[in-house]
Design a protein around this motif. Structure first.
Motif, PDB file in Angstrom:
ATOM      1  N   CYS A 171      -6.217   0.127  -7.836  1.00 24.29           N
ATOM      2  CA  CYS A 171      -5.209   0.834  -7.060  1.00 24.29           C
ATOM      3  C   CYS A 171      -4.441   1.704  -8.034  1.00 24.29           C
ATOM      4  O   CYS A 171      -4.023   1.238  -9.087  1.00 24.29           O
ATOM      5  N   ARG A 172      -4.276   2.974  -7.705  1.00 28.28           N
ATOM      6  CA  ARG A 172      -3.553   3.870  -8.609  1.00 28.28           C
ATOM      7  C   ARG A 172      -2.094   4.028  -8.199  1.00 28.28           C
ATOM      8  O   ARG A 172      -1.320   4.609  -8.938  1.00 28.28           O
ATOM      9  N   CYS A 173      -1.739   3.565  -6.989  1.00 25.05           N
ATOM     10  CA  CYS A 173      -0.400   3.863  -6.472  1.00 25.05           C
ATOM     11  C   CYS A 173       0.628   2.773  -6.714  1.00 25.05           C
ATOM     12  O   CYS A 173       1.778   3.062  -7.014  1.00 25.05           O
ATOM     13  N   THR A 174       0.258   1.530  -6.507  1.00 21.21           N
ATOM     14  CA  THR A 174       1.273   0.479  -6.342  1.00 21.21           C
ATOM     15  C   THR A 174       1.625  -0.263  -7.619  1.00 21.21           C
ATOM     16  O   THR A 174       2.566  -1.058  -7.610  1.00 21.21           O
TER      17      THR A 174
ATOM     18  N   LEU B   3       0.849  -1.200   0.000  1.00 20.92           N
ATOM     19  CA  LEU B   3       0.000   0.000   0.000  1.00 20.92           C
ATOM     20  C   LEU B   3       0.877   1.239   0.000  1.00 20.92           C
ATOM     21  O   LEU B   3       1.991   1.221   0.494  1.00 20.92           O
ATOM     22  N   GLN B   4       0.349   2.275  -0.596  1.00 21.70           N
ATOM     23  CA  GLN B   4       1.045   3.559  -0.563  1.00 21.70           C
ATOM     24  C   GLN B   4       0.136   4.602   0.090  1.00 21.70           C
ATOM     25  O   GLN B   4       0.242   4.874   1.269  1.00 21.70           O
ATOM     26  N   CYS B   5      -0.828   5.142  -0.673  1.00 16.88           N
ATOM     27  CA  CYS B   5      -1.687   6.166  -0.063  1.00 16.88           C
ATOM     28  C   CYS B   5      -2.714   5.565   0.876  1.00 16.88           C
ATOM     29  O   CYS B   5      -3.311   6.257   1.684  1.00 16.88           O
ATOM     30  N   GLY B   6      -2.966   4.279   0.743  1.00 18.03           N
ATOM     31  CA  GLY B   6      -3.888   3.612   1.659  1.00 18.03           C
ATOM     32  C   GLY B   6      -5.356   3.721   1.316  1.00 18.03           C
ATOM     33  O   GLY B   6      -6.193   3.157   2.015  1.00 18.03           O
ATOM     34  N   PHE B   7      -5.688   4.414   0.245  1.00 13.18           N
ATOM     35  CA  PHE B   7      -7.113   4.640  -0.020  1.00 13.18           C
ATOM     36  C   PHE B   7      -7.820   3.396  -0.532  1.00 13.18           C
ATOM     37  O   PHE B   7      -8.946   3.094  -0.154  1.00 13.18           O
ATOM     38  N   CYS B   8      -7.142   2.653  -1.404  1.00 11.25           N
ATOM     39  CA  CYS B   8      -7.741   1.419  -1.929  1.00 11.25           C
ATOM     40  C   CYS B   8      -7.611   0.276  -0.937  1.00 11.25           C
ATOM     41  O   CYS B   8      -8.217  -0.773  -1.100  1.00 11.25           O
ATOM     42  N   THR B   9      -6.733   0.477   0.067  1.00  9.92           N
ATOM     43  CA  THR B   9      -6.276  -0.623   0.915  1.00  9.92           C
ATOM     44  C   THR B   9      -7.391  -1.373   1.657  1.00  9.92           C
ATOM     45  O   THR B   9      -7.398  -2.607   1.649  1.00  9.92           O
TER      46      THR B   9
ATOM     47  N   MET C 133      -7.129   7.575  -6.255  1.00 14.52           N
ATOM     48  CA  MET C 133      -8.355   6.845  -5.873  1.00 14.52           C
ATOM     49  C   MET C 133      -9.234   7.637  -4.912  1.00 14.52           C
ATOM     50  O   MET C 133     -10.428   7.428  -4.852  1.00 14.52           O
TER      51      MET C 133
HETATM   52  S1  FES Z   1      -2.413   2.543  -2.309  1.00 19.57           S
HETATM   53 FE1  FES Z   1      -3.159   4.389  -3.178  1.00 19.57          FE
HETATM   54  S2  FES Z   1      -4.747   3.630  -4.416  1.00 19.57           S
HETATM   55 FE2  FES Z   1      -3.849   1.830  -3.743  1.00 19.57          FE
END
Ligand code: FES
Ligand SMILES: Cc1cc2nc3c(=O)[nH]c(=O)nc-3n(C[C@H](O)[C@H](O)[C@H](O)COP(=O)(O)OP(=O)(O)OC[C@H]3O[C@@H](n4cnc5c(N)ncnc54)[C@H](O)[C@@H]3O)c2cc1C
Ligand code: FES
Lengths: 161, 264, 817
Positions: free
Chosen positions: A135-138, A98-104, C202
């Motif tokens: 997920c947009r980050c990982t 996880l990065q931003c944690g939003f999709c987590t 997201m």
């Molecule tokens: S960790 Fe940022 S959208 Fe998945």
């Protein structure tokens, strides 16, 4: 408004709902369980996944009144009572899933269901099962690794020197 | 969403009654209807949730050997429970959306909606399934009347869908990369007396049978029989961001050939 | 044995636990007592004159508190632009007004016309539909080349036309470049589109405005990458609130990728309305709304010409780019196609003569601004595509052609105004070829062919400039802000530290990596260091996180502040141990006097700083807290080599990415795990751009890709596992950590690899296709193979179609009612 009651994370919880109140809004606004997120309005991103009577559903596309009386598990109910992370949660941290944690939260809920249905999924099976989680980050790389690791399979360690 | 009253009948009879209310609409799994209502592009005074009606859920085989699937049966149940009795259908159901969508979305909802890119209509048409409502039985050949249009009357509920199980069948799906619905998908069903080919995603009239392919395959059930055909006419094919009519027409042929090959 | 602490280690991220257990606190999780909700009525036409707005019926509806229109903002400033570009002829760019709510005209689908504040969001939505707006439709300008033709409809009536600026770099070189191209042994020309994208973090944007009358303070909670910048722009330019009366908080933010840098009208609205109504006002964007209100990215149309001599040395490069600004100038929009793009056109090559021309154009579309990479992906894509095409035309190995022209001596001053400090392009190329097993490719290709598939390998280099700064340079280039970063390191009496940083983390893991730096310098455990960010009341100043600047610039500020802390602590330690400052050494959290066995612990010194009983009060003040502003003297220049291996299904045109390898040089690496994660994410966005993502408008300015039903977001099974490596290291020479930015490289370097690979695959099947515009959808690839050129050479990456999946499903459901 109607009073809706569900067993949420093992406890009976009630809050008001209109006919149009979505399960996700009932959880976030009615119960202030804000771990379940909303990332889209077309039922595609999976940020809102919770377990409804043990099965993953998108809480943005279920009406609260319709599932009055159900058992719901949200991300807040996944770790042990003492705060111990579940195997999936721990693997996400260990493998930087996880990065931003939003999709987590949605990812963890989906991955938890996958491992219940299929305790040793292949990489392709993991990727396919996560079809409904964006997920947009990982770039998904470390998510896939984390899910594989949580299922007890060997995966390469994270980079370090 | 505009607000509405939600009713949750526990039996089909109660549901039929509830549907008599002014401006009432059935709610299946909500996987299409709720996002549409969120966009405020659909509204109803009363939503009649079908999910508590046990009698329209589940799968069995009737005396004629047909596979009978309750209208309220979720995609996940079909994926799991038809894996042996009708693997092509199970595989189709298992590729609709994602696991969470499959836990809610229903066959009745999919067939009632008749999205021009939906999966189930292809299976129903290729098998000439019978769509059963509280009032009547409708043959698939008479049921699909164009994009988002069906033979259903207002207040009619899809209670069951009966599939004659083919000797061999396969569903070949080429996804539209954004929605992950079919860009074009083809269901081929081979029976002892006929081969039927239904195409979804391609035509602006919704699901259709590709007669030329059926004719060719009835004589020679092989990939080559399809390859010998020219692609269907691109006129009338959907043309959008993801592919123009010519491309879709071409895909119909490719998907059909692959489906036939996979049947073997 | 891998390091488990300090610089170079990969400790587990401390922020993860709250995210994994649902305890993250994102802006939408904030609900203030008495909060009202705002919903914006947005234009559904691309261009039109507002002839009347009647809010009467809406205002009378249940729960409605007030309806605002453009008139209410007559006394308020517009949304400002933070960068000014000067055209070739010396004139400054045309800068239109950007009102908070549309006034007079609407200029893109999604332009906000009115705002309803109500008790609940649903009530506000209901009332929005009751607002009666009459709009006289005007012809929309969508195509950039048509927009700058004489007589084209004007997006802004008060401007001279739709050309924002016409910029050249370096203008003095133009003639020499023209001559060199005319005289060249070979010239390769390519026209291409860099497709418009939507960043799509997201977490959709959210803003909550609050106001307290007892102290006349405004607070804005917002999904921002740079709260201090929002405070300055919104306070000074829009609402006239001095910074000391305004607090901006950006709590946990669910991804940004550039689109959360900018100051948006909704932020100003919520802050303004909260004061006007004396109630908190909250706005939560839906995803559909995000598609038409978040700034978009890319959208360039370029012609590039590369000249080579008979030995295949690059002799000159010339480009002409049309860059879409959209309907208004977003915060940093003018800088993206110019200073973040033109200055990168040398790439990794010693091309002696380069001329870049950029025409920025207003159109009736959503404003376009920085998206991950911002300008550098556009530069890299053109250059690495044209080099590949040249190799194909000349029949030489594309890797060898690159190697022959690589810059090998550093520092290297490019002909486009920047100086690369370090790099080793051969090293990353060598590493890459090993990662991708280029030698084994022919056998793999044969295997694919046996299965009826076409296999291709695409390789390219990239360089980028990030850690954006220095202030004096960007000031000359038109920036209206400084680009330093600040940090305050506060040491508590018991030895723990609080680091207040102006960088903002929205996924980058600062709470973990920044303590690694500080703890390493002092020699204490990382858990002794707490990071505070994202709140203008807690952090003195900050420029925020974008342009891969957090560690290179923000980390350097932390480094400098920590150095100051250590210097002062050494003085205290010297006093305690009765030694001279110069003899004090700090290691493993202990101060020692060189050459003796005297020592004093970190905690004793910090305690002394706050309990100064035995303290050099005549020399230094008590307390231990230092601030540093770090303003670097150059960009950092990460570089590397990327490779993509694909299989194309010739029957359908579908491209499958089978392997992707990235060899990056990021200089020193503080946390390898986080760096890898950044590269993975960047690659996914770059491959997404190349194969899937496209923001498309039709000729009337309707957004075709208006939801995830039509805008293809990459999913897990669109990718293989990536092979990434950052072991090739030429440390940055001018920042104290020797680090270069790593956040954008993946998105910058990867699109040309994918396209090069597909072109290579098609060529192996006898399809000599010069170029295919991104995204390489199955339909485009299939048409290209069959001689068609759908969407090719269009001045706009739009498709020619009226229909979308979303429209269709929605229409269908509506008829079912
Ligand atoms: S960790 Fe940022 S959208 Fe998945
Ligand atoms: C992310 C995502 C991906 C998807 N991918 C696919 C895909 O690849 N292929 C595909 O085919 N579909 C796909 N779908 C659609 C999915 O299959 C839906 O479940 C289905 O189309 C509608 O079924 P439902 O039960 O959810 O119906 P609802 O959404 O509840 O209702 C749809 C319509 O049918 C009516 N209706 C519902 N049940 C009945 C009934 N028993 N009798 C009469 N009328 C009824 C409703 O009134 C409404 O008009 C996807 C959906 C999502 C969200
Ligand atoms: S919010 Fe439920 S799927 Fe996106």
């Amino acid at each position: 408004m109607t009073k809706v009651t569900m067993i949420v994370n093992g406890k009976s919880r009630s809050a008001e709902a209109e006919g149009r109140t979505l399960l996700v809004d009932w959880l976030r606004e009615g119960l202030r369980l804000t771990g379940t997120h909303v990332g889209c309005d077309t039922t595609q991103c999976g940020a809102c996944i919770v377990h409804l009577n043990g099965e993953p559903v998108k809480a943005c596309s279920v009406l609260a009144q319709e599932v009055d009386g159900a058992e719901v598990t949200t991300i807040e109910g996944i770790a042990g009572a003492d705060g111990t992370l579940s195997a999936v949660q721990q693997a996400f941290q260990d493998y930087h899933g996880l990065q931003c944690g939003f999709c987590t939260p949605g990812m963890v809920m989906a991955a938890t269901s996958l491992l219940r249905e299929n305790p040793r999924p292949s990489e392709a099976e993991v990727r396919h099962y996560l079809e409904g989680n964006i997920c947009r980050c990982t770039g998904y790389h470390n998510i896939v690794k984390a899910v594989m690791a949580a299922s007890g399979q060997d995966v390469p360690a994270v980079a370090a020197e | 969403m505009y607000d509405f009253e939600l009713v949750k009948p526990a039996s089909l009879q109660e549901a039929i009654e509830a549907m008599q209310a002014e401006d009432a609409q059935a709610l299946g799994g909500g996987q299409t209807l709720l996002p549409t209502m969120k966009a405020r592009l659909a509204m109803a005074d009363t939503l009649v949730a079908l999910s508590a009606i046990e009698e329209i859920k589940g799968i069995c085989t009737d005396d004629d050997g047909r596979l009978c699937i309750g209208g309220g049966t979720t995609h996940a149940m079909v994926q799991r429970d038809c894996a042996e009795s009708f693997p092509a259908l199970a595989s189709l159901a298992g590729r609709i959306g994602d696991p969470a969508v499959r836990n809610r979305g229903t066959i009745g909802g999919s067939l009632a909606n008749n999205d021009p890119s939906a999966c189930y209509p292809a299976a129903a048409l290729a098998c000439n399934a019978t769509i059963v409502t509280q009032n009547r039985e409708i043959a698939a050949d008479d049921y699909f009347l164009g994009m988002f249009t069906t033979a259903l009357e207002e207040r009619e509920i899809v209670t069951e869908v009966r599939f004659p199980v083919p000797e061999a069948a396969h569903y070949e799906k080429f996804i539209q990369p954004a929605s992950r619905f079919p860009l074009v998908a083809v269901f081929v069903a081979k029976y002892s007396d006929a081969v039927r080919v239904a195409v979804t995603g391609a035509s602006s009239d919704g699901v259709f049978r590709w007669n030329e392919a059926e004719a060719a395959l009835s004589g020679n059930f092989s990939e080559d029989a399809v390859k010998g055909l020219s692609a269907p006419d691109a006129d009338g094919m959907i043309s959008d961001l993801h592919g123009d009519g010519a491309y879709r027409a071409h895909l119909v042929k490719v998907m059909c050939a692959r489906a036939v090959k996979a049947c073997a | 044995m891998p390091k488990d602490t300090g610089i170079g280690a990969s400790p587990k991220r401390r922020e993860d636990v709250r995210f994994l257990t649902g305890k993250g606190r994102y802006t939408d999780d904030i609900n203030l007592a008495g909060q009202a909700h705002v919903v914006f009525l947005r234009s559904d036409v691309a261009h039109g004159r507002i002839t009347s707005i009647d809010t009467g019926a809406a205002e009378a509806m249940e729960g409605v508190i007030r309806v605002f229109t453009g008139e209410d903002f007559a006394e308020v400033g517009g949304i400002p632009c933070g960068w000014q570009i000067t055209s070739i002829d010396g004139s400054v760019m045309q800068e239109p007004k950007h009102p908070v709510l549309a006034h007079g005209k609407v200029r893109h689908v999604g332009d906000p016309i009115a705002a309803v504040v109500a008790e609940t969001r649903d009530q506000a939505k209901d009332a929005c539909e009751a607002i009666e707006v009459e709009i006289e439709s005007l012809p929309a300008v969508i195509d950039m080349k048509a927009a700058v033709k004489p007589g084209a409809p004007k997006v802004h009536d008060e401007l001279a036309g739709n050309l924002c600026y016409d910029w050249g770099l370096v203008q003095e070189n133009k003639e020499a470049v023209d001559r060199a191209i005319s005289a060249a042994a070979h010239v390769t020309t390519l026209e291409l589109v860099n497709n418009r994208l939507i960043a799509n973090p997201m977490e959709p944007r959210v803003a909550v405005g609050d106001y307290t009358s007892h102290d006349d303070h405004s607070t804005l909670y917002t999904t921002s990458q740079n709260p201090h910048v929002i405070r300055l722009l919104m306070g000074a330019f829009v609402l006239g609130i001095p910074e000391h009366k305004l607090r901006v908080v950006a709590p946990d933010v669910g991804g940004g990728f550039g689109t959360k840098i900018f100051h948006y009208a909704e932020e100003a609205f919520c802050t303004f309305a909260a004061k006007a109504l004396e109630r908190p006002v909250k706005w939560t964007s839906s995803r559909s709304e995000a598609f038409m209100s978040d700034a978009h990215g890319r959208d360039h149309v370029t012609k590039i010409e590369l000249a080579l001599d008979a030995e295949h040395n690059f002799t000159a490069l010339r480009t002409e780019t049309y860059a879409n600004m959209g309907a208004y100038l977003s915060t940093f929009a003018p800088s993206v196609p110019t200073w973040l793009h033109g200055t990168l056109m040398a790439g990794n090559y010693k091309t002696p003569l380069i001329y870049v021309n950029v025409k920025a154009v207003f159109t009736n579309t959503v404003p376009v601004d920085a998206y991950r990479g911002a300008g550098r992906p556009e530069a890299t894509f053109q250059l690495e595509r044209v080099v590949d095409k040249a190799a194909r035309e000349l029949g030489v190995d594309p890797v060898e052609l690159r190697r022959k022209n690589f810059i090998t001596e550093f520092p290297y001053a490019t002909p486009v105004a920047v100086e690369y400090d370090t790099g080793d392009y051969h090293a990353t190329m060598d590493k890459l070829l090993e990662l991708i097993d280029r030698d084994g490719f022919p056998a793999r290709r044969a295997g694919s062919e046996a299965r009826g598939k076409l296999r291709g390998l695409g390789i390219n280099s990239y360089i980028e400039a990030c850690g954006i700064a220095p202030s004096h340079l960007v000031g000359q280039l038109g920036a209206r802000a400084g680009l330093y970063e600040s940090a305050t390191v506060r040491v508590n009496a018991t030895g723990g530290l609080v680091v207040m940083t102006g960088s903002h983390s929205h996924g980058q893991g600062h709470e973990t990596s920044f303590p690694q730096v500080v703890a390493d310098m002092i020699g204490i455990p990382e858990d002794q260091v707490e990071i505070v960010h994202g709140d203008t009341d807690k952090v003195p100043m900050g420029m925020g996180t974008y342009g891969s600047r957090s560690l290179a610039v923000g980390g350097s500020a932390i480094y400098r502040a920590t150095e100051k802390v250590i210097a002062k602590a050494k003085k205290i330690a010297a006093h305690i141990m009765e030694a001279s400052d110069e003899d004090i050494e700090l290691k493993d959290g202990k101060f020692t006097v060189a050459g003796t066995d005297k020592s004093v612990a970190w905690g004793d010194v910090t305690l002394a700083a706050y309990v100064p009983h035995n303290y050099p009060l005549e020399d230094i003040e008590p307390g231990l807290e230092e601030t540093a502003f770090y303003d670097p003297n150059n960009f950092t220049y990460p570089s590397g080599a990327y490779a993509c291996e694909v299989e194309v299904d010739p029957e359908t045109g579908k491209v499958e990415v089978l392997a992707f390898a990235a060899a990056d040089d990021f200089g020193n690496v503080v946390n390898p795990m986080i760096v890898e994660g950044q590269v993975h994410g960047g690659l996914a966005q770059g491959i997404g751009q190349a194969l899937l993502e496209s923001c498309a408008y039709d000729a009337d300015g309707q957004l075709l890709s208006a939801s995830y039903m039509d805008y293809a977001m990459p999913r897990a099974h669109d990718f293989p596992m990536f092979a990434v490596d950052s072991s090739c290291r030429t440390p940055c020479t001018h920042n104290p950590l020797g680090v270069k930015g790593c956040g954008e490289a993946g998105a910058i370097g990867s699109p040309p690899s994918v396209v090069n690979a597909v072109i290579d695959a098609l060529a192996s099947g006898g399809h000599d296709v010069g170029h295919i515009d991104m995204p390489l959808t199955p339909a485009r690839v299939w048409h290209a193979m069959h001689g068609g050129t759908p969407n090719q050479r269009a001045a706009q990456p739009a498709a020619h179609s009226e229909e979308t999946t979303h429209d269709r499903s929605v229409a269908g459901a509506a008829t079912n009612v």
